[in-house]
Design an enzyme around this catalytic site. Structure first.
Site, PDB file in Angstrom:
ATOM      1  N   VAL A  82      46.036  73.081  67.179  1.00  0.00           N
ATOM      2  CA  VAL A  82      46.939  72.383  67.430  1.00  0.00           C
ATOM      3  C   VAL A  82      47.176  70.921  66.518  1.00  0.00           C
ATOM      4  O   VAL A  82      45.893  70.437  66.351  1.00  0.00           O
ATOM      5  CB  VAL A  82      47.143  71.594  68.823  1.00  0.00           C
ATOM      6  CG1 VAL A  82      47.932  70.631  69.122  1.00  0.00           C
ATOM      7  CG2 VAL A  82      47.030  72.652  69.913  1.00  0.00           C
ATOM      8  N   LYS A  83      48.029  71.199  65.500  1.00  0.00           N
ATOM      9  CA  LYS A  83      48.239  70.197  64.509  1.00  0.00           C
ATOM     10  C   LYS A  83      48.680  68.597  64.935  1.00  0.00           C
ATOM     11  O   LYS A  83      49.965  68.868  65.391  1.00  0.00           O
ATOM     12  CB  LYS A  83      49.208  70.645  63.401  1.00  0.00           C
ATOM     13  CG  LYS A  83      48.834  70.091  61.977  1.00  0.00           C
ATOM     14  CD  LYS A  83      49.532  70.935  60.899  1.00  0.00           C
ATOM     15  CE  LYS A  83      49.485  70.754  59.726  1.00  0.00           C
ATOM     16  NZ  LYS A  83      50.389  71.204  58.614  1.00  0.00           N
ATOM     17  N   VAL A  84      48.136  67.744  64.789  1.00  0.00           N
ATOM     18  CA  VAL A  84      48.366  66.586  65.225  1.00  0.00           C
ATOM     19  C   VAL A  84      48.258  65.375  64.060  1.00  0.00           C
ATOM     20  O   VAL A  84      47.479  65.253  63.406  1.00  0.00           O
ATOM     21  CB  VAL A  84      47.416  65.889  66.367  1.00  0.00           C
ATOM     22  CG1 VAL A  84      47.851  64.564  66.601  1.00  0.00           C
ATOM     23  CG2 VAL A  84      47.297  66.797  67.619  1.00  0.00           C
TER      24      VAL A  84
END
Ligand code: E4P
Length: 220
Positions: A82-84
């Site tokens: 998950v890229k945040v």
């Protein structure tokens, strides 16, 4: 150093993976828009092609919403990261996702301090955008070098993912700086393969081979 492809083009990923040198994939909303297809369909195809980490980005701005999006993305496949984006709410979300065992990649990192915060929040990967820093006249590679050094100083396990790579020299320099990963467009990967002396050397080897007496039968 691991090599990731920075693209949402499944054909490019297929070719890169077939080459045997691609360890993972990063996408972002701009790359998703360029692909012009439903994001979920694209990501599900990518995780089938590439068994390594595949980053898919959240687009919410509040921590609770980022966590909600992150949980959805993480359920799509076990190799999804998950890229945040780096911001206070993003760090909060990364802390929560990490506590749930969800792997994260903190993106849009433009300083060593931001990278340090991402690592402290528990990020699996941190993505310093070196090309975009170069674009505004700053030394992007210096940030990568210093981030690697700081992480080493404190034994931080977050992997440094050199991002926004524009040309082959960036790749060499990222490797020399000790980056764990470099993510690059497919075009740059192709440029890494090529060298004019390789091409001319191969041409003369093949020409000379024709003069070998059993050239036509030896491999039968
Ligand atoms: C990284 O994960 C980003 O998707 C990417 O490297 C951004 O690169 P750009 O600056 O070329 O858009």
């Amino acid at each position: 150093m691991k090599i990731f492809l920075d693209t949402a083009d499944v054909e490019e990923i297929r070719q890169g993976v077939a080459m045997g040198v691609v360890d993972g994939v990063t996408t972002n909303p701009s790359l998703a828009a360029k692909a012009g297809r439903n994001f979920k369909d694209v990501v599900l195809e990518i995780v089938e092609i590439c068994p390594g980490p595949v980053s898919a980005e959240t687009v919410a701005l509040g921590a609770d919403e980022i966590v909600r999006e992150g949980r959805i993305l993480a359920k799509w496949a076990p190799n999804i990261i998950v890229k945040v984006p780096l911001m206070a709410e993003g760090l909060k979300a990364v802390r929560q996702l990490t506590s749930e065992g969800i792997k994260t990649n903190v993106t849009l990192v433009f300083s060593v301090n931001q990278a340090l915060l991402a690592a402290k929040a528990g990020a699996t990967f941190v993505s310093p955008f070196l090309g975009r820093l170069d674009d505004i006249g700053q030394d992007g590679m210096q940030m990568v070098r210093e981030t690697v050094e700081v992480f080493r100083n404190y034994g931080l396990v977050t992997e440094v993912l050199a991002a926004s790579i524009r040309h082959p020299l960036h790749v060499t320099q990222a490797a020399l700086a000790g980056a764990d990963i470099a993510t690059m467009p497919f075009k740059v990967l192709g440029m890494l393969v090529k060298h004019p002396l390789t091409d001319s050397g191969l041409e003369s080897f093949l020409k000379d081979w024709e003069k070998v007496p059993d050239a036509k039968t030896v491999f039968l």
